[in-house]
Design a protein around this motif. Structure first.
Motif, PDB file in Angstrom:
ATOM      1  N   UNK A   1       3.439   6.793  -0.681  1.00 40.42           N
ATOM      2  CA  UNK A   1       4.303   6.939   0.495  1.00 40.42           C
ATOM      3  C   UNK A   1       5.528   6.049   0.367  1.00 40.42           C
ATOM      4  N   UNK A   2       6.643   6.560   0.788  1.00 39.71           N
ATOM      5  CA  UNK A   2       7.872   5.770   0.850  1.00 39.71           C
ATOM      6  C   UNK A   2       8.233   5.587   2.320  1.00 39.71           C
TER       7      UNK A   2
ATOM      8  N   UNK B   1       0.803  -8.431   8.381  1.00 36.24           N
ATOM      9  CA  UNK B   1       0.784  -7.196   7.593  1.00 36.24           C
ATOM     10  C   UNK B   1       2.149  -6.520   7.596  1.00 36.24           C
ATOM     11  N   UNK B   2       2.730  -6.353   8.773  1.00 35.97           N
ATOM     12  CA  UNK B   2       4.024  -5.674   8.844  1.00 35.97           C
ATOM     13  C   UNK B   2       5.115  -6.504   8.182  1.00 35.97           C
ATOM     14  N   UNK B   3       5.043  -7.810   8.352  1.00 36.62           N
ATOM     15  CA  UNK B   3       6.035  -8.671   7.712  1.00 36.62           C
ATOM     16  C   UNK B   3       5.946  -8.552   6.198  1.00 36.62           C
ATOM     17  N   UNK B   4       4.728  -8.569   5.680  1.00 31.65           N
ATOM     18  CA  UNK B   4       4.523  -8.453   4.236  1.00 31.65           C
ATOM     19  C   UNK B   4       4.947  -7.076   3.737  1.00 31.65           C
ATOM     20  N   UNK B   5       4.497  -6.051   4.436  1.00 38.32           N
ATOM     21  CA  UNK B   5       4.767  -4.684   4.026  1.00 38.32           C
ATOM     22  C   UNK B   5       6.265  -4.380   4.067  1.00 38.32           C
ATOM     23  N   UNK B   6       6.960  -4.966   5.016  1.00 42.13           N
ATOM     24  CA  UNK B   6       8.375  -4.676   5.208  1.00 42.13           C
ATOM     25  C   UNK B   6       9.263  -5.400   4.203  1.00 42.13           C
TER      26      UNK B   6
ATOM     27  N   UNK C   1       2.894  -1.915  -2.091  1.00 45.10           N
ATOM     28  CA  UNK C   1       2.037  -0.809  -1.703  1.00 45.10           C
ATOM     29  C   UNK C   1       1.149  -1.206  -0.524  1.00 45.10           C
ATOM     30  N   UNK C   2       0.605  -0.208   0.179  1.00 42.07           N
ATOM     31  CA  UNK C   2      -0.164  -0.471   1.393  1.00 42.07           C
ATOM     32  C   UNK C   2      -1.349  -1.391   1.129  1.00 42.07           C
TER      33      UNK C   2
ATOM     34  N   UNK D   1     -12.914  -7.356   8.192  1.00 41.30           N
ATOM     35  CA  UNK D   1     -13.248  -6.044   8.733  1.00 41.30           C
ATOM     36  C   UNK D   1     -12.119  -5.039   8.633  1.00 41.30           C
ATOM     37  N   UNK D   2     -10.889  -5.497   8.493  1.00 43.16           N
ATOM     38  CA  UNK D   2      -9.756  -4.583   8.410  1.00 43.16           C
ATOM     39  C   UNK D   2      -9.764  -3.876   7.054  1.00 43.16           C
ATOM     40  N   UNK D   3      -9.761  -2.562   7.102  1.00 45.91           N
ATOM     41  CA  UNK D   3      -9.981  -1.742   5.914  1.00 45.91           C
ATOM     42  C   UNK D   3      -8.914  -0.675   5.815  1.00 45.91           C
ATOM     43  N   UNK D   4      -8.365  -0.513   4.616  1.00 42.95           N
ATOM     44  CA  UNK D   4      -7.455   0.598   4.365  1.00 42.95           C
ATOM     45  C   UNK D   4      -8.279   1.801   3.947  1.00 42.95           C
TER      46      UNK D   4
END
Length: 446
Positions: free
Chosen positions: A215-216, A370-375, A385-386, A438-441
């Motif tokens: 995904x982009x 998560x959003x800070x890292x992902x962004x 990547x996710x 517990x957070x899982x992709x």
């Protein structure tokens, strides 16, 4: 409703059949001495079996692909060229008298191991003990979960460790059988490190059922919706801060809170092509029974797992769906199927959800990081990547780089002051696996 049949076979000439029809009758077990073609046939068979299990549960066809074991290895090579990341698929097939492991990689083909020291009953019991010790409020200042975390690692990962290391694998796609789909794999432990310190991770229902196109999301917006108050459920007071932090400071997007969080508005907003992420900060439960028993709580109604098709996310540009306050019933194969099949049922390539309900502030901390890292983070001139973003987030929490301190959420990226009603709860130790494991992709890690 079909249940997962025991798999103890290396069948040949398999056609698409119901899992209870032929697979149970085969007696040839996977062993280290089997040939690569035997292992490849075993992968093909288990893919067909588990695809049927999920299709029976959700009541519809979920995949048009029919990749063989060899073709899965070839597909991993193509993805590696696109992402620069080496991935492997690990199949964990629990049986009445053993655990069977299959490993598929781009470079090593298909190999397998039989673990005679454990079985499905032992695996389920150990996994339940791990979750209980990890989530119990009285144990969150202890490491009492380590014996179970190490035992599960010994059974499921250690037999493949040398091969994974020699091939330079960075990401694991975990395709696991009944009793194992609600295991917090990130917290498995080799005696020195957690598994998340070694690999990024994704849980998949079957390889043939995931999206292989990375995904982009770099130039997309986030649709951030949620509720902080409920008629019959506990309040989520950090949700307004979570949504505002994500959609106004970390990622461009729109926020819809409480009475604006309706199915009608959700469906209306999803028609906007600018959104690449949908973030739902609300209660979500994966329960025993058919998909109508599992749901996402909206402001004025419940969106059941069975009704998620109505959102038509597969027709949208959404590449990631995030559920930030959910839980999965312990010991329920139906709940496990709902959780592991979340991405494919909702029509998105990837979903991020939690196996148990994490505290409001713990969730805020993880989602913000998560959003800070992902962004913002880039490595080797490519977007992160996710699965990598989740791994780095979990490591930041584990290492104390994200913490609650003096009424603030503190990270290496800055300080987020918390509202007064939340500041009194800032004594929690976010390094404990309860807050991050517990957070899982689910679905595609890419």
């Amino acid at each position: 409703m079909a249940r997962d049949a025991q798999f103890s076979a290396v069948p040949s000439g398999i056609s698409r059949v119901h899992p209870t029809a032929q697979l149970q009758d085969r007696k040839t077990q996977i062993s280290q001495g089997s040939s690569p073609s035997d292992f490849a046939q075993a992968v093909t068979a288990i893919e067909q079996q588990w695809e049927t299990v999920f299709e029976d549960y959700f009541g519809r066809n979920l995949s048009e692909a029919t990749l063989s074991g060899e073709e899965i290895g070839e597909a991993l090579a193509v993805v590696e060229q696109k992402t620069g990341q080496k991935s492997a698929v690990i199949y964990m097939i629990p049986g009445e008298d053993k655990l069977e492991l299959l490993l598929v990689t781009a470079d090593g083909g298909v190999t397998g191991r039989t673990i005679a020291e454990t079985n499905q009953e032992m695996l389920i019991e150990t996994a339940q003990q791990l979750r209980q010790r990890m989530t119990s409020p009285s144990r969150r200042s202890t490491r009492s979960y380590l014996p179970q975390a190490q035992q599960l690692y010994t059974w499921t990962i250690a037999p493949l460790r040398d091969e994974l290391q020699s091939l330079g694998i960075e990401n694991l796609l975990l395709c696991v059988g009944p009793g194992l789909r609600a295991v917090p794999f990130a917290a498995l432990h080799d005696g020195e490190e957690f598994l998340v310190e070694q690999y990024s991770l994704a849980l998949i229902p079957a390889f043939n059922m995931i999206d292989l196109n990375p995904s982009n999301l770099a130039n997309t917006e986030v649709l951030a919706m949620g509720a902080s108050l409920f008629e019959n459920l506990s309040p989520l007071p950090a949700v307004p801060v979570e949504l505002s932090q994500i959609a106004r400071y970390l990622w461009p997007g729109e926020v819809f809170l409480n009475e604006n969080f309706t199915q009608e508005n959700l469906q209306s907003q999803l028609q906007e092509s600018r959104y690449g992420i949908v973030h739902l900060a609300t209660h979500a439960d994966f329960q025993e029974g058919d998909p109508t028993e599992s749901y996402i709580q909206l402001w004025d109604s419940q969106l059941t797992l069975n009704d998620m098709q109505q959102l038509k996310l597969d027709e949208s540009a959404i590449g990631l769906m995030v559920l930030s306050a959910c839980k999965t019933a312990v010991g329920s194969q139906d709940a496990e199927k709902g959780f592991a099949g979340l991405a494919i049922q909702s029509g998105v390539p990837s979903a991020l959800a939690s196996l148990w309900y994490v505290s409001d502030l713990g969730t805020l901390a993880l989602m913000s990081e998560f959003y800070n890292t992902f962004k913002t983070e880039e490595e080797d001139a490519r977007s992160i990547l996710k699965a990598e973003a989740l791994q780095k987030t979990q490591l930041a929490m584990l290492r104390g780089e994200v913490r609650l301190e003096d009424g603030n959420l503190v990270s290496d990226r800055g300080v987020l002051p918390l509202p007064g009603e939340l500041g009194e709860f800032t004594g929690e130790n976010l390094a404990h696996p309860y807050f991050w494991a517990g957070f899982t992709l689910i679905g595609s890690p890419w």
